[in-house]
Motif scaffolding. Structure first.
Motif, PDB file in Angstrom:
ATOM      1  N   GLU A   1      -4.475   1.882 -33.419  1.00 39.64           N
ATOM      2  CA  GLU A   1      -3.747   1.319 -32.284  1.00 39.64           C
ATOM      3  C   GLU A   1      -2.618   2.209 -31.789  1.00 39.64           C
ATOM      4  O   GLU A   1      -2.136   2.030 -30.667  1.00 39.64           O
ATOM      5  CB  GLU A   1      -3.206  -0.067 -32.626  1.00 39.64           C
ATOM      6  N   SER A   2      -2.199   3.185 -32.578  1.00 39.03           N
ATOM      7  CA  SER A   2      -1.143   4.088 -32.121  1.00 39.03           C
ATOM      8  C   SER A   2      -1.678   5.150 -31.167  1.00 39.03           C
ATOM      9  O   SER A   2      -0.903   5.924 -30.604  1.00 39.03           O
ATOM     10  CB  SER A   2      -0.478   4.768 -33.320  1.00 39.03           C
ATOM     11  N   ARG A   3      -3.009   5.188 -30.979  1.00 39.34           N
ATOM     12  CA  ARG A   3      -3.609   6.210 -30.117  1.00 39.34           C
ATOM     13  C   ARG A   3      -4.503   5.600 -29.036  1.00 39.34           C
ATOM     14  O   ARG A   3      -5.430   6.238 -28.559  1.00 39.34           O
ATOM     15  CB  ARG A   3      -4.417   7.199 -30.965  1.00 39.34           C
ATOM     16  N   LEU A   4      -4.213   4.371 -28.643  1.00 38.70           N
ATOM     17  CA  LEU A   4      -5.053   3.700 -27.659  1.00 38.70           C
ATOM     18  C   LEU A   4      -4.529   3.828 -26.235  1.00 38.70           C
ATOM     19  O   LEU A   4      -5.284   3.678 -25.282  1.00 38.70           O
ATOM     20  CB  LEU A   4      -5.206   2.218 -28.013  1.00 38.70           C
ATOM     21  N   VAL A   5      -3.241   4.056 -26.067  1.00 38.70           N
ATOM     22  CA  VAL A   5      -2.680   4.269 -24.734  1.00 38.70           C
ATOM     23  C   VAL A   5      -2.080   5.669 -24.689  1.00 38.70           C
ATOM     24  O   VAL A   5      -1.748   6.252 -25.718  1.00 38.70           O
ATOM     25  CB  VAL A   5      -1.610   3.213 -24.385  1.00 38.70           C
ATOM     26  N   PHE A   6      -1.945   6.200 -23.476  1.00 39.95           N
ATOM     27  CA  PHE A   6      -1.445   7.563 -23.342  1.00 39.95           C
ATOM     28  C   PHE A   6       0.027   7.640 -23.730  1.00 39.95           C
ATOM     29  O   PHE A   6       0.844   6.855 -23.240  1.00 39.95           O
ATOM     30  CB  PHE A   6      -1.611   8.050 -21.907  1.00 39.95           C
ATOM     31  N   PRO A   7       0.403   8.598 -24.568  1.00 43.87           N
ATOM     32  CA  PRO A   7       1.826   8.831 -24.836  1.00 43.87           C
ATOM     33  C   PRO A   7       2.531   9.266 -23.554  1.00 43.87           C
ATOM     34  O   PRO A   7       1.904   9.816 -22.642  1.00 43.87           O
ATOM     35  CB  PRO A   7       1.810   9.959 -25.880  1.00 43.87           C
ATOM     36  N   PRO A   8       3.833   9.037 -23.448  1.00 40.87           N
ATOM     37  CA  PRO A   8       4.550   9.311 -22.194  1.00 40.87           C
ATOM     38  C   PRO A   8       4.451  10.750 -21.700  1.00 40.87           C
ATOM     39  O   PRO A   8       4.322  10.977 -20.494  1.00 40.87           O
ATOM     40  CB  PRO A   8       5.999   8.946 -22.542  1.00 40.87           C
ATOM     41  N   VAL A   9       4.500  11.735 -22.606  1.00 34.25           N
ATOM     42  CA  VAL A   9       4.517  13.136 -22.154  1.00 34.25           C
ATOM     43  C   VAL A   9       3.205  13.529 -21.478  1.00 34.25           C
ATOM     44  O   VAL A   9       3.212  13.983 -20.322  1.00 34.25           O
ATOM     45  CB  VAL A   9       4.856  14.083 -23.319  1.00 34.25           C
ATOM     46  N   PRO A  10       2.044  13.388 -22.130  1.00 29.66           N
ATOM     47  CA  PRO A  10       0.805  13.732 -21.419  1.00 29.66           C
ATOM     48  C   PRO A  10       0.541  12.833 -20.224  1.00 29.66           C
ATOM     49  O   PRO A  10      -0.024  13.282 -19.215  1.00 29.66           O
ATOM     50  CB  PRO A  10      -0.282  13.587 -22.490  1.00 29.66           C
ATOM     51  N   ALA A  11       0.953  11.566 -20.302  1.00 28.45           N
ATOM     52  CA  ALA A  11       0.778  10.674 -19.153  1.00 28.45           C
ATOM     53  C   ALA A  11       1.584  11.178 -17.960  1.00 28.45           C
ATOM     54  O   ALA A  11       1.122  11.116 -16.812  1.00 28.45           O
ATOM     55  CB  ALA A  11       1.198   9.258 -19.522  1.00 28.45           C
ATOM     56  N   SER A  12       2.785  11.692 -18.215  1.00 30.31           N
ATOM     57  CA  SER A  12       3.628  12.212 -17.137  1.00 30.31           C
ATOM     58  C   SER A  12       2.951  13.362 -16.409  1.00 30.31           C
ATOM     59  O   SER A  12       3.039  13.475 -15.177  1.00 30.31           O
ATOM     60  CB  SER A  12       4.975  12.684 -17.700  1.00 30.31           C
ATOM     61  N   LEU A  13       2.262  14.213 -17.158  1.00 30.47           N
ATOM     62  CA  LEU A  13       1.578  15.351 -16.540  1.00 30.47           C
ATOM     63  C   LEU A  13       0.465  14.875 -15.615  1.00 30.47           C
ATOM     64  O   LEU A  13       0.319  15.370 -14.492  1.00 30.47           O
ATOM     65  CB  LEU A  13       1.021  16.270 -17.627  1.00 30.47           C
ATOM     66  N   GLY A  14      -0.328  13.914 -16.078  1.00 30.70           N
ATOM     67  CA  GLY A  14      -1.406  13.390 -15.248  1.00 30.70           C
ATOM     68  C   GLY A  14      -0.890  12.661 -14.023  1.00 30.70           C
ATOM     69  O   GLY A  14      -1.438  12.796 -12.917  1.00 30.70           O
ATOM     70  N   ILE A  15       0.174  11.892 -14.195  1.00 34.60           N
ATOM     71  CA  ILE A  15       0.750  11.141 -13.078  1.00 34.60           C
ATOM     72  C   ILE A  15       1.362  12.090 -12.050  1.00 34.60           C
ATOM     73  O   ILE A  15       1.222  11.895 -10.836  1.00 34.60           O
ATOM     74  CB  ILE A  15       1.787  10.136 -13.619  1.00 34.60           C
ATOM     75  N   ALA A  16       2.030  13.141 -12.527  1.00 29.05           N
ATOM     76  CA  ALA A  16       2.605  14.130 -11.609  1.00 29.05           C
ATOM     77  C   ALA A  16       1.509  14.836 -10.815  1.00 29.05           C
ATOM     78  O   ALA A  16       1.657  15.077  -9.604  1.00 29.05           O
ATOM     79  CB  ALA A  16       3.430  15.146 -12.399  1.00 29.05           C
ATOM     80  N   PHE A  17       0.402  15.156 -11.469  1.00 29.05           N
ATOM     81  CA  PHE A  17      -0.722  15.798 -10.781  1.00 29.05           C
ATOM     82  C   PHE A  17      -1.266  14.884  -9.685  1.00 29.05           C
ATOM     83  O   PHE A  17      -1.552  15.334  -8.564  1.00 29.05           O
ATOM     84  CB  PHE A  17      -1.814  16.129 -11.799  1.00 29.05           C
ATOM     85  N   PHE A  18      -1.393  13.599  -9.980  1.00 29.80           N
ATOM     86  CA  PHE A  18      -1.878  12.615  -9.014  1.00 29.80           C
ATOM     87  C   PHE A  18      -0.963  12.581  -7.787  1.00 29.80           C
ATOM     88  O   PHE A  18      -1.427  12.590  -6.640  1.00 29.80           O
ATOM     89  CB  PHE A  18      -1.943  11.249  -9.696  1.00 29.80           C
ATOM     90  N   TYR A  19       0.345  12.586  -8.019  1.00 29.82           N
ATOM     91  CA  TYR A  19       1.296  12.531  -6.901  1.00 29.82           C
ATOM     92  C   TYR A  19       1.252  13.812  -6.074  1.00 29.82           C
ATOM     93  O   TYR A  19       1.272  13.765  -4.833  1.00 29.82           O
ATOM     94  CB  TYR A  19       2.716  12.304  -7.418  1.00 29.82           C
ATOM     95  N   ILE A  20       1.190  14.957  -6.734  1.00 23.66           N
ATOM     96  CA  ILE A  20       1.187  16.239  -6.016  1.00 23.66           C
ATOM     97  C   ILE A  20      -0.023  16.345  -5.095  1.00 23.66           C
ATOM     98  O   ILE A  20       0.092  16.784  -3.939  1.00 23.66           O
ATOM     99  CB  ILE A  20       1.226  17.410  -7.018  1.00 23.66           C
ATOM    100  N   ILE A  21      -1.190  15.938  -5.577  1.00 24.06           N
ATOM    101  CA  ILE A  21      -2.398  15.982  -4.748  1.00 24.06           C
ATOM    102  C   ILE A  21      -2.229  15.098  -3.511  1.00 24.06           C
ATOM    103  O   ILE A  21      -2.537  15.505  -2.379  1.00 24.06           O
ATOM    104  CB  ILE A  21      -3.634  15.547  -5.559  1.00 24.06           C
ATOM    105  N   LEU A  22      -1.721  13.889  -3.711  1.00 26.14           N
ATOM    106  CA  LEU A  22      -1.510  12.992  -2.577  1.00 26.14           C
ATOM    107  C   LEU A  22      -0.494  13.566  -1.597  1.00 26.14           C
ATOM    108  O   LEU A  22      -0.684  13.511  -0.371  1.00 26.14           O
ATOM    109  CB  LEU A  22      -1.035  11.624  -3.078  1.00 26.14           C
ATOM    110  N   ARG A  23       0.570  14.131  -2.137  1.00 22.57           N
ATOM    111  CA  ARG A  23       1.650  14.641  -1.269  1.00 22.57           C
ATOM    112  C   ARG A  23       1.203  15.853  -0.463  1.00 22.57           C
ATOM    113  O   ARG A  23       1.662  16.064   0.665  1.00 22.57           O
ATOM    114  CB  ARG A  23       2.866  14.996  -2.140  1.00 22.57           C
ATOM    115  N   LEU A  24       0.303  16.656  -1.020  1.00 27.37           N
ATOM    116  CA  LEU A  24      -0.199  17.817  -0.289  1.00 27.37           C
ATOM    117  C   LEU A  24      -1.069  17.409   0.897  1.00 27.37           C
ATOM    118  O   LEU A  24      -1.183  18.147   1.877  1.00 27.37           O
ATOM    119  CB  LEU A  24      -0.996  18.724  -1.228  1.00 27.37           C
TER     120      LEU A  24
END
Length: 372
Positions: free
Chosen positions: A267-290
């Motif tokens: 159960e400690s590995r079922l959701v994304f930890p904040p650091v890797p999640a931040s990278l994916g979320i930032a990528f999602f925003y950058i693509i939309l913003r471009l």
């Protein structure tokens, strides 16, 4: 000459009955006993289904209907083996005796492989961090990683890095919901000013005004876009098959997703930890913003962020929840369990099967062999 294995522990019907009366959920295959007490709430068919079979021989149930259990599911069962039942193994345990029952004869091809799980003979040393070991598995990695086990995983030697690679489920809404609400409110106010136009950077003549009434549609579109990203990432990144001669790609796959398939109830590995999640979320925003004006991109980003939170919460619940039979989440739990235990190359949707339908990657329906 290797020493003989220790004799199996045996239990009388009365001993089994006492444990059942105390709330334990023991089942058996022939004379082999399994303590499923710790597994009942994880069972894809629901806790009540297992509880109703406590004390019974489930050999025929493994073949179905309604569900034929995979080789991985049978291997999983062996991790709960506790010993042998004394006396005649036919029937169920009731009132301290074994009562006879007309059990359905199972297909010999589907008989469980009744072998103890021997951690000492596994391909890795479970007493050490796994990440540096899996890279050396080579061509054995793909089969090994898709044989799930019921135990936690340690990836790294460093305690700090190991801690950063884990996360509790409630960290996801705590961290990301406030950001989603802030971004939503901020860009709603921008849209309300009435000066946001779509395609303005390409053509002023054909640009489209985006009033505040467009906010709900853009928000939902962002959620839909996230569901597509969820599917594509799961299918093409998480389920890439690393070359057997590439230690580092095998290690990368194991970090990204292989460790979850190896230990699906860690159960400690079922959701994304904040650091890797931040990278994916930032990528999602950058693509939309471009591609889009800031207010439009931000609104869709907020919807996508909510979609991500829902995805992670659903994923956790599919592993640890016990949804009501017949509900949407009950069906998704069964769907996801089949993905883990039998159909790793299909059934990629977690929160929805929409894109599995669209891209023809639905898990096939199971034909049940009629017993003679």
């Amino acid at each position: 000459m290797a020493p003989a294995p220790p004799p199996a522990v045996s239990f009388s019907p009365a001993e089994v009955q006492r444990r059942l009366a105390a709330g334990a959920c023991w089942v058996r295959c022939g004379a082999r006993l399994y303590d499923l007490t710790g597994f009942v709430r994880h069972h894809p068919g629901g806790e009540q289904l297992l509880r109703a079979r406590a004390g019974e021989d489930v050999s025929a149930d493994l073949d179905g209907p309604p569900h034929r259990h995979s080789a991985n599911a049978r291997r999983w069962l062996e991790q709960y083996y506790v010993g042998e039942l004394q006396g005649d193994p036919q029937g169920s345990v009731e009132n301290g005796t074994v009562t006879s029952a007309n059990t359905q004869k199972t297909d010999p091809w589907m008989e469980p492989k009744l072998k103890m799980v021997d951690w000492d003979k596994d391909l890795v040393d479970w007493q050490k961090p796994l990440l540096w070991q899996v890279g050396h598995l080579g061509e054995k990695y793909d089969e090994w990683v898709h044989q799930p086990v019921i135990r936690p995983i340690r990836l790294f030697h460093s305690d700090l890095i190991e801690a950063l690679s884990k996360s509790v489920w409630y960290s996801v809404p705590i961290i990301w919901m406030p950001l989603m609400l802030y971004v939503s409110w901020s860009h709603y106010r921008t849209l309300a000013q009435g000066n946001v136009r779509l395609f303005e950077s390409f053509s002023t003549e054909y640009s489209v005004a985006m009033p505040e009434s467009a906010f709900p549609g853009l928000f939902v579109l962002g959620m839909l876009l996230w569901s597509l990203m969820e599917y594509l990432i799961h299918r093409f990144l998480f389920h890439m098959k690393p070359p057997s001669d590439s230690h580092y790609l095998i290690m990368l796959h194991f970090v990204l997703h292989g460790q979850h398939h190896k230990a699906p109830f860690d159960e400690s590995r079922l959701v994304f930890p904040p650091v890797p999640a931040s990278l994916g979320i930032a990528f999602f925003y950058i693509i939309l913003r471009l591609l889009l004006p800031e207010a439009v991109a931000g609104t869709m980003f907020a919807g996508g962020l909510l979609g991500y939170v829902i995805y992670d919460m659903i994923h956790y619940y599919l592993h640890f929840g016990s949804p009501h039979k017949g509900s949407y989440l009950y069906n998704m739990k069964a769907h996801h369990a089949k993905h883990h235990f039998a159909h790793q190359q299909s059934g990629y949707g977690i929160s929805t099967k929409l894109w599995d339908h669209f891209f023809h990657t639905l898990i096939p329906e199971e034909p049940h062999l009629k017993m003679q």
